[in-house]
Design a protein around this motif. Structure first.
Motif, PDB file in Angstrom:
ATOM      1  N   GLN A 206      56.343 -16.473  19.852  1.00 26.16           N
ATOM      2  CA  GLN A 206      56.626 -15.483  18.816  1.00 26.16           C
ATOM      3  C   GLN A 206      57.141 -16.152  17.542  1.00 26.16           C
ATOM      4  O   GLN A 206      56.774 -15.758  16.429  1.00 26.16           O
ATOM      5  CB  GLN A 206      57.666 -14.472  19.316  1.00 26.16           C
ATOM      6  CG  GLN A 206      57.138 -13.475  20.325  1.00 26.16           C
ATOM      7  CD  GLN A 206      58.223 -12.524  20.798  1.00 26.16           C
ATOM      8  OE1 GLN A 206      59.034 -12.048  20.010  1.00 26.16           O
ATOM      9  NE2 GLN A 206      58.259 -12.256  22.100  1.00 26.16           N
ATOM     10  N   LYS A 207      57.978 -17.163  17.677  1.00 25.68           N
ATOM     11  CA  LYS A 207      58.492 -17.882  16.508  1.00 25.68           C
ATOM     12  C   LYS A 207      57.362 -18.582  15.755  1.00 25.68           C
ATOM     13  O   LYS A 207      57.320 -18.560  14.519  1.00 25.68           O
ATOM     14  CB  LYS A 207      59.547 -18.900  16.939  1.00 25.68           C
ATOM     15  CG  LYS A 207      60.860 -18.283  17.395  1.00 25.68           C
ATOM     16  CD  LYS A 207      61.862 -19.354  17.773  1.00 25.68           C
ATOM     17  CE  LYS A 207      63.197 -18.736  18.229  1.00 25.68           C
ATOM     18  NZ  LYS A 207      64.170 -19.780  18.621  1.00 25.68           N
ATOM     19  N   LYS A 208      56.443 -19.179  16.501  1.00 25.91           N
ATOM     20  CA  LYS A 208      55.314 -19.859  15.857  1.00 25.91           C
ATOM     21  C   LYS A 208      54.426 -18.856  15.125  1.00 25.91           C
ATOM     22  O   LYS A 208      53.953 -19.125  14.015  1.00 25.91           O
ATOM     23  CB  LYS A 208      54.500 -20.627  16.897  1.00 25.91           C
ATOM     24  CG  LYS A 208      55.244 -21.798  17.530  1.00 25.91           C
ATOM     25  CD  LYS A 208      54.377 -22.486  18.574  1.00 25.91           C
ATOM     26  CE  LYS A 208      55.126 -23.643  19.230  1.00 25.91           C
ATOM     27  NZ  LYS A 208      54.304 -24.311  20.277  1.00 25.91           N
ATOM     28  N   LEU A 209      54.216 -17.703  15.740  1.00 20.97           N
ATOM     29  CA  LEU A 209      53.389 -16.682  15.104  1.00 20.97           C
ATOM     30  C   LEU A 209      54.096 -16.092  13.884  1.00 20.97           C
ATOM     31  O   LEU A 209      53.457 -15.811  12.857  1.00 20.97           O
ATOM     32  CB  LEU A 209      53.050 -15.583  16.117  1.00 20.97           C
ATOM     33  CG  LEU A 209      52.146 -16.010  17.280  1.00 20.97           C
ATOM     34  CD1 LEU A 209      52.059 -14.907  18.332  1.00 20.97           C
ATOM     35  CD2 LEU A 209      50.750 -16.373  16.785  1.00 20.97           C
ATOM     36  N   ALA A 210      55.411 -15.898  14.002  1.00 17.51           N
ATOM     37  CA  ALA A 210      56.171 -15.373  12.868  1.00 17.51           C
ATOM     38  C   ALA A 210      56.111 -16.328  11.688  1.00 17.51           C
ATOM     39  O   ALA A 210      56.067 -15.900  10.526  1.00 17.51           O
ATOM     40  CB  ALA A 210      57.618 -15.113  13.283  1.00 17.51           C
ATOM     41  N   ALA A 211      56.095 -17.631  11.986  1.00 23.44           N
ATOM     42  CA  ALA A 211      55.983 -18.622  10.919  1.00 23.44           C
ATOM     43  C   ALA A 211      54.632 -18.533  10.211  1.00 23.44           C
ATOM     44  O   ALA A 211      54.486 -18.989   9.073  1.00 23.44           O
ATOM     45  CB  ALA A 211      56.182 -20.025  11.485  1.00 23.44           C
ATOM     46  N   MET A 212      53.645 -17.915  10.876  1.00 24.19           N
ATOM     47  CA  MET A 212      52.328 -17.692  10.282  1.00 24.19           C
ATOM     48  C   MET A 212      52.225 -16.279   9.699  1.00 24.19           C
ATOM     49  O   MET A 212      51.148 -15.824   9.357  1.00 24.19           O
ATOM     50  CB  MET A 212      51.242 -17.884  11.359  1.00 24.19           C
ATOM     51  CG  MET A 212      51.217 -19.270  11.990  1.00 24.19           C
ATOM     52  SD  MET A 212      50.182 -19.336  13.502  1.00 24.19           S
ATOM     53  CE  MET A 212      48.564 -18.928  12.838  1.00 24.19           C
ATOM     54  N   ASN A 213      53.393 -15.587   9.630  1.00 26.11           N
ATOM     55  CA  ASN A 213      53.454 -14.202   9.133  1.00 26.11           C
ATOM     56  C   ASN A 213      52.660 -13.244  10.020  1.00 26.11           C
ATOM     57  O   ASN A 213      52.067 -12.279   9.536  1.00 26.11           O
ATOM     58  CB  ASN A 213      52.966 -14.110   7.682  1.00 26.11           C
ATOM     59  CG  ASN A 213      53.875 -14.848   6.715  1.00 26.11           C
ATOM     60  OD1 ASN A 213      55.095 -14.768   6.826  1.00 26.11           O
ATOM     61  ND2 ASN A 213      53.276 -15.592   5.798  1.00 26.11           N
ATOM     62  N   LEU A 214      52.674 -13.519  11.314  1.00 18.19           N
ATOM     63  CA  LEU A 214      51.992 -12.661  12.274  1.00 18.19           C
ATOM     64  C   LEU A 214      53.050 -11.982  13.142  1.00 18.19           C
ATOM     65  O   LEU A 214      53.753 -12.642  13.909  1.00 18.19           O
ATOM     66  CB  LEU A 214      51.049 -13.475  13.159  1.00 18.19           C
ATOM     67  CG  LEU A 214      50.001 -14.331  12.445  1.00 18.19           C
ATOM     68  CD1 LEU A 214      49.185 -15.128  13.451  1.00 18.19           C
ATOM     69  CD2 LEU A 214      49.100 -13.459  11.586  1.00 18.19           C
ATOM     70  N   THR A 215      53.184 -10.676  13.027  1.00 17.91           N
ATOM     71  CA  THR A 215      54.202  -9.946  13.778  1.00 17.91           C
ATOM     72  C   THR A 215      53.654  -8.752  14.550  1.00 17.91           C
ATOM     73  O   THR A 215      54.352  -8.195  15.382  1.00 17.91           O
ATOM     74  CB  THR A 215      55.307  -9.442  12.840  1.00 17.91           C
ATOM     75  OG1 THR A 215      54.732  -8.579  11.861  1.00 17.91           O
ATOM     76  CG2 THR A 215      56.010 -10.611  12.145  1.00 17.91           C
ATOM     77  N   THR A 216      52.421  -8.345  14.276  1.00 11.72           N
ATOM     78  CA  THR A 216      51.831  -7.192  14.968  1.00 11.72           C
ATOM     79  C   THR A 216      50.455  -7.545  15.513  1.00 11.72           C
ATOM     80  O   THR A 216      49.857  -8.559  15.140  1.00 11.72           O
ATOM     81  CB  THR A 216      51.685  -5.990  14.015  1.00 11.72           C
ATOM     82  OG1 THR A 216      50.675  -6.285  13.043  1.00 11.72           O
ATOM     83  CG2 THR A 216      53.002  -5.653  13.334  1.00 11.72           C
ATOM     84  N   GLY A 217      49.954  -6.657  16.356  1.00 13.17           N
ATOM     85  CA  GLY A 217      48.606  -6.845  16.869  1.00 13.17           C
ATOM     86  C   GLY A 217      47.577  -6.852  15.765  1.00 13.17           C
ATOM     87  O   GLY A 217      46.610  -7.623  15.813  1.00 13.17           O
TER      88      GLY A 217
END
Length: 377
Positions: A206-217
């Motif tokens: 989740q942290k890696k995805l958040a760093a890519m500005n990805l928070t939702t499906g």
């Protein structure tokens, strides 16, 4: 342009149900101790008796309203819940395993393809099922009703065409919910979900995805596969598929006995009716005892007979009901033997077997009875 792109191949032929018991450990304790239903019940050692130590296993929904949840330090419950509302109880895993086994017996009456994930949840592939019900939503309702009436516990169920979506669906409406996600709904259903709720995406990912500005499906669905695989490797490929409702994992069936039998070879052949009757009675009782020990019952009775000259006869009869009652099985065994008309020929071997086995359900519950339970109106 992405380096490569894969076609989205969605296999929708399967019917998968995910069953998740509602606050399982706490609900079992509430069932056994009704006074706890009026308390904010926390399953954990009381930290006041253990120098502030202890971790919360789970909590009932009343406690969760105060922000208490599993894996929290038990002492945190003292800070969040008024003392007069709070009730600690030590976990009783022996009891929870026993109740879990009873729930599993219900699953086995529905399908052979069921896979436990933990004591309180399991996947069921009901594409083909013992009840010959084609509508998975109806099967889900039957499972919920059977557990509720037989065990006084509730569960939430998710219904879809794969394990990932079924799991996501069971989490969608708790407690005592029933959610269906069809193929044409999957992307929209997943798009609105925060990635924190995606099964298999842990805190680190989740942290890696958040760093890519990805928070939702929806965010995830917009990212090309090569970007995700470059950042996350194999996990990126899996996440790419999950965001599009793709999951080809099979429900792993539980191994179960195909038959239970008892047979005996005789060094000195037997021939009198009395001897045969005594042996068939002993064998039938032993088979019935083993069936009960394994929580099984069968529908087909098989008799095996071998004569002195090594001629072997096998006869079988399928009953109209499943049973492990020796008083039902024995007359069938005797009937099959009589039909052979061996006329007191010396016998080298006798055997009694039950096949077509399923786990024993709660016999007093009619799965198809008229539904008068207000929970299911």
């Amino acid at each position: 342009m992405p380096l490569f792109e894969l076609p989205d191949i969605v296999d929708e032929h399967r019917k998968i149900i995910h069953v998740d018991m509602d606050a399982f450990y706490a609900s079992v304790e509430e069932r056994n101790h009704p006074a706890f239903q009026q308390k904010a019940l926390v399953i954990a050692p009381d930290p006041r008796k253990h120098n502030g130590h202890g971790v919360i296993t789970t909590a009932n929904y009343r406690a969760r309203q105060y922000g208490v949840g599993s894996a929290m330090p038990a002492i945190r419950a003292l800070e969040l819940i008024p003392a007069e509302q709070l009730q600690f109880i030590d976990p009783n895993f022996t009891l929870y395993r026993q109740v879990s086994q009873q729930i599993h017996q219900i699953f086995a009456t529905v399908t052979d393809l069921w896979e436990p994930v933990a004591l309180d949840e399991a996947y069921l592939d009901v594409t083909h099922n013992h009840l010959a019900v084609t509508n998975p939503a109806q099967l889900a309702m039957i499972i919920q009703r059977t557990i509720h009436r037989g065990l006084q516990l509730t569960c939430s169920v998710g219904i879809s065409y794969n394990k990932f979506l079924a799991k996501m669906a069971s989490d969608y409406a708790k407690p005592f919910g029933r959610t269906i996600v069809n193929g044409d709904q999957a992307r929209n259903f997943l798009a609105e979900m925060p990635l924190s709720k995606f099964q298999g995406i842990g805190a680190a990912t989740q942290k890696k995805l958040a760093a890519m500005n990805l928070t939702t499906g929806a965010d995830l669905q917009a990212v090309p596969i090569d970007v995700l695989t470059q950042k996350l490797g194999k996990m990126g490929y899996i996440i790419y598929q999950r965001a599009r409702g793709i999951d080809d994992r099979l429900v792993k069936a539980q191994r179960q006995s195909k038959s239970i039998g008892n047979e005996r070879s005789f060094n000195r052949p037997i021939f009198s009716d009395e001897q045969v009757e005594q042996q068939l009675l002993k064998m039938t009782n032993q088979v019935a005892k083993t069936l009960k020990t394994k929580n099984l019952h069968g529908q087909t009775v098989v008799l095996k007979v071998r004569t002195l000259d090594f001629v072997t006869y096998t006869r079988r009869k399928t009953l109209t009901q499943f049973t492990n009652d020796p008083q039902i099985i024995l007359p069938v065994v005797q009937e099959l033997f009589t039909e052979l008309a061996l006329n007191q020929q010396p016998l080298r071997l006798l055997g009694v077997t039950m096949t077509n086995l399923v786990s024993q359900a709660f016999q007093e519950i009619n799965l198809f009875e008229e539904d008068n339970d207000e929970y299911f109106r």
